[in-house]
Design a protein around this motif. Sequence first.
Motif, mmCIF file in Angstrom:
data_model
loop_
_atom_site.group_PDB
_atom_site.id
_atom_site.type_symbol
_atom_site.label_atom_id
_atom_site.label_comp_id
_atom_site.label_asym_id
_atom_site.label_seq_id
_atom_site.Cartn_x
_atom_site.Cartn_y
_atom_site.Cartn_z
ATOM 1 N N MET A 79 56.223 23.140 44.555
ATOM 2 C CA MET A 79 56.808 24.272 43.852
ATOM 3 C C MET A 79 55.914 24.620 42.673
ATOM 4 N N LEU A 80 55.652 25.923 42.493
ATOM 5 C CA LEU A 80 54.821 26.407 41.407
ATOM 6 C C LEU A 80 55.610 27.393 40.554
ATOM 7 N N GLU A 81 55.256 27.474 39.295
ATOM 8 C CA GLU A 81 55.839 28.463 38.392
ATOM 9 C C GLU A 81 54.719 29.300 37.798
ATOM 10 N N ARG A 82 54.840 30.605 37.894
ATOM 11 C CA ARG A 82 53.824 31.476 37.321
ATOM 12 C C ARG A 82 53.847 31.364 35.798
ATOM 13 N N THR A 83 52.655 31.244 35.217
ATOM 14 C CA THR A 83 52.564 31.085 33.769
ATOM 15 C C THR A 83 51.930 32.288 33.090
ATOM 16 N N GLU A 84 51.258 33.149 33.847
ATOM 17 C CA GLU A 84 50.653 34.357 33.296
ATOM 18 C C GLU A 84 50.730 35.456 34.328
ATOM 19 N N SER A 85 50.550 36.687 33.884
ATOM 20 C CA SER A 85 50.568 37.819 34.806
ATOM 21 C C SER A 85 49.337 37.794 35.692
ATOM 22 N N ALA A 86 49.378 38.603 36.744
ATOM 23 C CA ALA A 86 48.267 38.635 37.690
ATOM 24 C C ALA A 86 47.011 39.183 37.042
ATOM 25 N N GLU A 87 45.879 38.660 37.474
ATOM 26 C CA GLU A 87 44.585 39.132 37.004
ATOM 27 C C GLU A 87 43.846 39.708 38.194
ATOM 28 N N HIS A 88 43.623 41.024 38.146
ATOM 29 C CA HIS A 88 42.920 41.674 39.250
ATOM 30 C C HIS A 88 41.459 41.851 38.871
ATOM 31 N N ALA A 89 40.602 41.399 39.725
ATOM 32 C CA ALA A 89 39.168 41.479 39.432
ATOM 33 C C ALA A 89 38.446 42.171 40.572
ATOM 34 N N LYS A 90 38.094 43.431 40.360
ATOM 35 C CA LYS A 90 37.284 44.137 41.350
ATOM 36 C C LYS A 90 35.801 43.886 41.099
ATOM 37 N N ALA A 91 35.451 43.784 39.829
ATOM 38 C CA ALA A 91 34.056 43.518 39.494
ATOM 39 C C ALA A 91 33.846 42.018 39.358
ATOM 40 N N ARG A 92 32.657 41.567 39.636
ATOM 41 C CA ARG A 92 32.345 40.153 39.536
ATOM 42 C C ARG A 92 31.778 39.858 38.148
ATOM 43 N N LYS A 93 31.837 38.602 37.744
ATOM 44 C CA LYS A 93 31.365 38.233 36.425
ATOM 45 C C LYS A 93 29.846 38.341 36.330
ATOM 46 N N HIS A 94 29.143 38.182 37.466
ATOM 47 C CA HIS A 94 27.694 38.199 37.444
ATOM 48 C C HIS A 94 27.180 39.220 38.458
ATOM 49 N N TRP A 95 26.012 39.748 38.185
ATOM 50 C CA TRP A 95 25.393 40.678 39.112
ATOM 51 C C TRP A 95 25.218 39.999 40.469
ATOM 52 N N ARG A 96 25.501 40.758 41.512
ATOM 53 C CA ARG A 96 25.376 40.246 42.873
ATOM 54 C C ARG A 96 24.490 41.193 43.666
ATOM 55 N N VAL A 97 23.505 40.655 44.375
ATOM 56 C CA VAL A 97 22.558 41.485 45.113
ATOM 57 C C VAL A 97 22.633 41.169 46.597
ATOM 58 N N ALA A 98 22.417 42.184 47.414
ATOM 59 C CA ALA A 98 22.424 42.016 48.862
ATOM 60 C C ALA A 98 21.138 41.343 49.320
ATOM 61 N N THR A 99 21.267 40.448 50.287
ATOM 62 C CA THR A 99 20.107 39.763 50.847
ATOM 63 C C THR A 99 20.274 39.685 52.359
ATOM 64 N N ASP A 100 19.243 39.265 53.021
ATOM 65 C CA ASP A 100 19.284 39.045 54.475
ATOM 66 C C ASP A 100 18.319 37.915 54.791
ATOM 67 N N LEU A 101 18.668 36.735 54.311
ATOM 68 C CA LEU A 101 17.776 35.592 54.414
ATOM 69 C C LEU A 101 18.375 34.517 55.309
ATOM 70 N N ALA A 102 17.534 33.891 56.101
ATOM 71 C CA ALA A 102 17.979 32.781 56.952
ATOM 72 C C ALA A 102 18.047 31.507 56.116
ATOM 73 N N VAL A 103 19.172 30.800 56.201
ATOM 74 C CA VAL A 103 19.354 29.530 55.505
ATOM 75 C C VAL A 103 19.957 28.518 56.479
#
Length: 215
Positions: A79-103
């Motif tokens: 069982m959980l109890e909410r302690t704060e309101s919802a936080e909606h994050a559309k933007a990320r905290k750090h810049w994110r770049v598209a890649t196409d690399l094999a790993v």
Amino acid sequence: MSPQSPLQVGRECFLTALDRTLVVEILGISGENLWVTYPLADSIKEGTSAELSFHDDSGFVGFHTRVTSAPKTNQQSIMLERTESAEHAKARKHWRVATDLAVSIKGEQEEQYTEATLCDLSIEGALVTTEADITAGSMLEMLFQLPHQAPHAILLQAVYCAPANNNRPNRYGLRFVELSEEAHDTLIMYLYKKIQETYPQQLRDLYPRPEIKKR
């Protein structure tokens, strides 16, 4: 709850607590209290802070909670109890770049690597697609080599899992846990160049040049 709220009985989400991320299902809702599955055999103490997050292509919604009822014997739920309101994050905290690399990736305790594609990258994590079956919270090792650089091995944790559907491969959001100073420096330099190429206008808006006063 609002009809737009992601807090719906039967919906799956991510529960992050005690440095682990698990996929859980909402079993019941009553006011600020939530009843969710807890798939681990170990116990989680009452009062432990936990975050529920719901991910989609536009970002995520997170709810801060605390455990009010630990798992009972032969009962895989808490069982959980909410302690704060919802936080909606559309933007990320750090810049994110598209890649196409094999790993290559593998479980921390596994020996065999599986091929994957690095789809995007930031200084705190990455998105990969692969045929491998990975569960949220898993610790992984990734071998990667950025263009014109030496290969590096880094430790990651899977925090976002999206199974294959509609001809889309398995997608996993990975958070960097441990990487060497050399790997960190390599990422910084690569991201610096890619961010300048990808977001020139945003950078100009963030750091405008001062006006030169006419004499």
